[in-house]
Design an enzyme around this catalytic site. Structure first.
Site, PDB file in Angstrom:
ATOM      1  NE  ARG A 154      24.947  -7.659  14.938  1.00 23.31           N
ATOM      2  CZ  ARG A 154      26.384  -7.282  14.853  1.00 23.31           C
ATOM      3  NH1 ARG A 154      27.464  -8.085  14.705  1.00 23.31           N
ATOM      4  NH2 ARG A 154      26.367  -6.141  15.059  1.00 23.31           N
ATOM      5  NE  ARG A 182      19.101  -3.247  15.544  1.00 22.03           N
ATOM      6  CZ  ARG A 182      20.537  -2.662  16.024  1.00 22.03           C
ATOM      7  NH1 ARG A 182      20.644  -1.644  16.396  1.00 22.03           N
ATOM      8  NH2 ARG A 182      21.515  -3.679  16.463  1.00 22.03           N
ATOM      9  NE  ARG A 186      29.834  -5.995  19.012  1.00 18.05           N
ATOM     10  CZ  ARG A 186      29.133  -5.002  18.430  1.00 18.05           C
ATOM     11  NH1 ARG A 186      29.677  -3.739  18.438  1.00 18.05           N
ATOM     12  NH2 ARG A 186      28.116  -5.077  18.067  1.00 18.05           N
ATOM     13  NE  ARG A 206      32.872  -4.613  14.948  1.00 22.85           N
ATOM     14  CZ  ARG A 206      31.386  -4.022  14.895  1.00 22.85           C
ATOM     15  NH1 ARG A 206      31.424  -2.636  14.459  1.00 22.85           N
ATOM     16  NH2 ARG A 206      30.287  -4.655  15.475  1.00 22.85           N
ATOM     17  CE  LYS A 212      23.304   1.311  12.627  1.00 21.80           C
ATOM     18  NZ  LYS A 212      23.852   0.155  11.989  1.00 21.80           N
TER      19      LYS A 212
HETATM   20  P1  AMP Z   1      24.445  -2.619  17.538  1.00 19.86           P
HETATM   21  O1  AMP Z   1      25.760  -2.259  18.515  1.00 19.86           O
HETATM   22  O2  AMP Z   1      23.503  -1.430  17.531  1.00 19.86           O
HETATM   23  O3  AMP Z   1      24.486  -3.398  16.524  1.00 19.86           O
HETATM   24  O4  AMP Z   1      23.588  -3.565  18.642  1.00 19.86           O
HETATM   25  C1  AMP Z   1      24.009  -4.633  19.160  1.00 19.86           C
HETATM   26  C2  AMP Z   1      22.815  -5.541  19.828  1.00 19.86           C
HETATM   27  O5  AMP Z   1      22.237  -4.877  20.680  1.00 19.86           O
HETATM   28  C3  AMP Z   1      21.835  -5.963  18.589  1.00 19.86           C
HETATM   29  O6  AMP Z   1      22.360  -7.225  17.695  1.00 19.86           O
HETATM   30  C4  AMP Z   1      20.415  -6.146  19.384  1.00 19.86           C
HETATM   31  O7  AMP Z   1      20.566  -7.607  20.047  1.00 19.86           O
HETATM   32  C5  AMP Z   1      20.561  -5.358  20.591  1.00 19.86           C
HETATM   33  N1  AMP Z   1      19.953  -4.008  20.180  1.00 19.86           N
HETATM   34  C6  AMP Z   1      20.762  -2.692  19.852  1.00 19.86           C
HETATM   35  N2  AMP Z   1      19.717  -1.870  19.692  1.00 19.86           N
HETATM   36  C7  AMP Z   1      18.601  -2.410  19.759  1.00 19.86           C
HETATM   37  C8  AMP Z   1      17.254  -2.073  19.525  1.00 19.86           C
HETATM   38  N3  AMP Z   1      16.930  -0.624  18.941  1.00 19.86           N
HETATM   39  N4  AMP Z   1      16.151  -3.030  19.601  1.00 19.86           N
HETATM   40  C9  AMP Z   1      16.636  -4.248  19.888  1.00 19.86           C
HETATM   41  N5  AMP Z   1      17.775  -4.534  19.835  1.00 19.86           N
HETATM   42  C10 AMP Z   1      18.698  -3.765  20.064  1.00 19.86           C
END
Ligand code: AMP
Length: 224
Positions: free
Chosen positions: A174, A91, A163, A130, A16
């Site tokens: 996740r 989400r 990470r 990664r 994404k």
């Molecule tokens: P991402 O980089 O989008 O995979 O986000 C990393 C982490 O940030 C996720 O695993 C969640 O813990 C938190 N996070 C990101 N976006 C959201 C969202 N819209 N709602 C809740 N938690 C989020």
């Protein structure tokens, strides 16, 4: 000119972020990644960042009220007034409902939800391999896109790190969270007639070509 407001849907590791960067350049949309916003808060050591970190490291969702406050402000900013691309938000259905309401309240609407589909075993392979530069955040993959010297960034010689949420057990968590909370949004946006699907296992250039063509068509239709 009608604004183009897009959501990118798909599991972690679907690409994404990569696609969002390209679409931002193609169409001049504001790229809004809630994950990046939270990581920036964490790096700056704010209260919000400290609160979010616990959830992020465990692979859980950060509470909706934290995210909704952040997003409401962000999509009202000037650069997002002509269109935005949401990456990692919504989400869950509560976030999706809140987004529709916020948009409707200001006379705006969504153009489409773009789903990048990738099966679970591929997600694990991508995320577990990664590595990111500890300084610039530049992304590598031990198998698909390795640095010239193992563990060292090609661009600035900094150490590469994994990470915390890319550790295998967190990846699995996740994925569970995605399946339970986020994947119902596929049906949600399908019902609303907004869903467009793309095969995320194809080469990133090909995925990009497909998405760009779809978005260009949607923009033309909107102008008619
Ligand atoms: P991402 O980089 O989008 O995979 O986000 C990393 C982490 O940030 C996720 O695993 C969640 O813990 C938190 N996070 C990101 N976006 C959201 C969202 N819209 N709602 C809740 N938690 C989020």
């Amino acid at each position: 000119m009608v604004e183009t407001n897009l959501i990118l849907l798909g599991p972690p590791g679907a690409g994404k972020g990569t696609q969002a960067e390209r679409l931002q350049a193609d169409f001049g949309l504001a790229h809004i990644s809630t994950g990046d916003m939270l990581r920036a808060q964490r790096a700056a050591g704010t209260d919000l960042g400290r609160e979010a970190e616990k959830y992020m490291n465990a692979g859980e969702l950060v509470p909706d009220e934290v995210i909704l406050g952040m997003i409401g402000l962000r999509i009202a900013e000037q650069d997002a007034r002509e269109g935005f691309l949401l990456d990692g938000f919504p989400r869950n259905t509560a976030q999706a409902d809140a987004l529709s309401k916020t948009l409707a309240d200001s006379g705006r609407r969504l153009t489409a939800a773009l789903l990048i589909d990738v099966p679970d075993q591929e997600v694990v392979r991508r995320l577990a391999g990664r590595r990111v530069c500890s300084k610039s955040g530049h992304v590598y993959h031990v198998e698909f896109d390795p640095p010239k010297r193992e563990g060292v960034c090609d661009q600035d010689g900094s150490r590469l790190i994994q990470r915390d949420d890319d550790k295998e057990e967190t990846i699995l968590r996740r994925l569970e969270v995605y399946a339970r909370q986020t994947s119902p949004l596929i049906n949600y946006y399908e019902q609303a007639g907004l869903l467009r699907r793309f095969d995320g296992q194809r080469d990133p250039d090909e995925v990009h070509d497909h998405i760009r063509a779809t978005v260009a068509t949607l923009r033309l239709e909107d102008e008619l």
